[in-house]
Design a protein around this motif. Sequence first.
Motif, short mmCIF file in Angstrom:
data_model
loop_
_atom_site.label_atom_id
_atom_site.label_comp_id
_atom_site.label_asym_id
_atom_site.label_seq_id
_atom_site.Cartn_x
_atom_site.Cartn_y
_atom_site.Cartn_z
N TYR A 1 0.81 -1.21 0.00
CA TYR A 1 0.00 0.00 0.00
C TYR A 1 0.85 1.28 0.00
CZ TYR A 1 -4.23 -2.70 1.18
OH TYR A 1 -5.30 -3.57 1.16
N LYS A 2 2.17 1.18 0.05
CA LYS A 2 3.02 2.34 0.28
C LYS A 2 3.76 2.84 -0.98
CE LYS A 2 3.92 1.24 5.13
NZ LYS A 2 4.96 0.95 6.15
N THR A 3 4.26 1.92 -1.80
CA THR A 3 5.17 2.30 -2.89
C THR A 3 4.59 3.36 -3.82
OG1 THR A 3 6.26 0.14 -2.85
CG2 THR A 3 6.48 1.43 -4.88
N SER A 4 3.33 3.25 -4.16
CA SER A 4 2.72 4.17 -5.15
C SER A 4 1.93 5.30 -4.52
CB SER A 4 1.83 3.39 -6.11
OG SER A 4 2.60 2.45 -6.83
N GLY A 5 2.00 5.46 -3.19
CA GLY A 5 1.36 6.59 -2.55
C GLY A 5 0.01 6.26 -1.95
N PRO A 6 -0.69 7.29 -1.44
CA PRO A 6 -2.00 7.08 -0.79
C PRO A 6 -3.04 6.51 -1.75
CG PRO A 6 -1.12 9.28 -0.33
CD PRO A 6 -0.28 8.71 -1.41
N ASN A 7 -3.95 5.74 -1.18
CA ASN A 7 -5.07 5.16 -1.94
C ASN A 7 -4.60 4.41 -3.18
OD1 ASN A 7 -6.87 6.41 -0.09
ND2 ASN A 7 -6.80 8.31 -1.29
N SER A 8 -3.59 3.58 -2.99
CA SER A 8 -3.04 2.82 -4.12
C SER A 8 -2.57 1.45 -3.65
CB SER A 8 -1.87 3.57 -4.75
OG SER A 8 -0.75 3.57 -3.87
N CYS A 9 -2.38 0.59 -4.64
CA CYS A 9 -1.83 -0.74 -4.38
C CYS A 9 -0.83 -1.06 -5.48
CB CYS A 9 -2.93 -1.79 -4.35
SG CYS A 9 -2.30 -3.48 -4.12
N PHE A 10 0.38 -1.44 -5.07
CA PHE A 10 1.45 -1.74 -6.02
C PHE A 10 1.68 -3.24 -6.07
CE2 PHE A 10 6.04 -2.55 -6.71
CZ PHE A 10 6.14 -2.08 -8.01
N PHE A 11 1.74 -3.77 -7.32
CA PHE A 11 2.00 -5.19 -7.54
C PHE A 11 3.40 -5.33 -8.15
CE2 PHE A 11 -2.51 -4.72 -7.45
CZ PHE A 11 -3.03 -5.89 -6.92
N SER A 12 4.32 -5.89 -7.41
CA SER A 12 5.68 -6.11 -7.93
C SER A 12 5.69 -7.29 -8.89
CB SER A 12 6.65 -6.35 -6.77
OG SER A 12 6.30 -7.54 -6.08
N LYS A 13 6.88 -7.63 -9.41
CA LYS A 13 7.00 -8.74 -10.36
C LYS A 13 6.50 -10.05 -9.76
CE LYS A 13 11.01 -6.88 -12.85
NZ LYS A 13 12.42 -7.14 -13.25
#
Length: 314
Positions: free
Chosen positions: A77-89
Motif C-alpha cells: 500500500y506504500k510504494t505508489s502513494g496514498p489510496n493505491s496498491c502496487f504489484f511487484s514482479k
Amino acid sequence: MKENMPSALAFIFLFLNISLLNGQSPPGKPEIHKCRSPDKETFTCWWNPGTDGGLPTNYSLTYSKEGEKTTHECPDYKTSGPNSCFFSKQYTSIWKIYVITVNATNQMGSSASDPLYVDVTYIVEPEPPRNLTLEVKQLKDKKTYLWIKWSPPTITDVKTGWFTMEYEIRLKSEEADEWETHFTGQQTHFKVFDLYPGQKYFVQTRCKPDHGYWSRWGQENSIEIPNDFTLKNTTVWIIVAVLSAVICLIMVWAVVLKGYSMMTCIFPPVPGPKIKGFDTHLLETGSPSKQKVDQRLTLPGRFHKLDDAGTLDS
C-alpha cells in the motif's frame, strides 16, 4: 426474550438517530480510478475513497485471478502513494484476468467498489520518450527544416520485441495557441518544414505500446528558427571563395616575380665551348668569314710557330 425485543430495537433506533444527528454514517462507495503498468512486469491501481461517514475509515484492496477461488489482499500500500496498491514482479502475471475490489469499513458499516477486471497486457502506459533534441538544418536547395529526434523510455525493452512502440510529437510556436501534432509511427526522428523564421518553437513527444495507452507528454524542449540562416550559410561560402581567390592571386604574383629564378632552376643554361681558340661571340653571330681560328688546330699532327706578328711560319 420477547419483552426485551422492543427495548433493544428502541436502543438501536436511538443509537442510529444520535449517530445521524452527529453526522456519522457508513462509508461511501469507493471507486477504482485507474490501473497502470509501465512495463508489463509491475502495475499499480489507484482508487477514490468516497465519503468516510464522519468516522475513521479503513480501506483495503482485494483481488483474485481468473480461474482461482482464493482471494488475496494488496501486497503493497506504500510504494505508489496514498489510496493505491502496487504489484511487484512477484505478484504480476500477464495473460491473466485480475478481479479487483476496494473495500471501505468504519464503525457504522462497510461498502465496496464495483469490481474491475484487469489484464496487465492491456493497461500498459509507458514512461515518456527521453533525450529529445532539436536542430535546424538545411537541404541542398536551401530549404530550412527542423530535425527532431528522441530515444525510447529507459525501462521499455523495444530491442527484443517485447514492446512495439509508436510515437507522436507535437509542436507550436510561441505565438500559437494550439499544438500541431504529428504521428511518426515507430521511427524515433522526424522532419518539420514550413517554419516561420525568427520564431521560437516548443516540442514534446509521447509514446504508446502495441497494447495499452499513450504515455504522458514528455519534457518540453524549445529552439528558435534563425532569421538569417540562409544568409549566414551564403556568407560563409562567399568568404571562403574570396579568401581562395586572394591566395591564388598571391601565388600567381609570386610566380611572376620569381619566374626567371624558377626557370633557371628548372632549365639551367647550356655551358659555352671549352675548346681553346674558339671565340664564343663569333659562334653566336654565326659569321664564318670573321672567325679567327688558330690554324694549328686545323692541321693535326703538324706544329707551327707563330712569329711575333701572329702569322704562321711556312
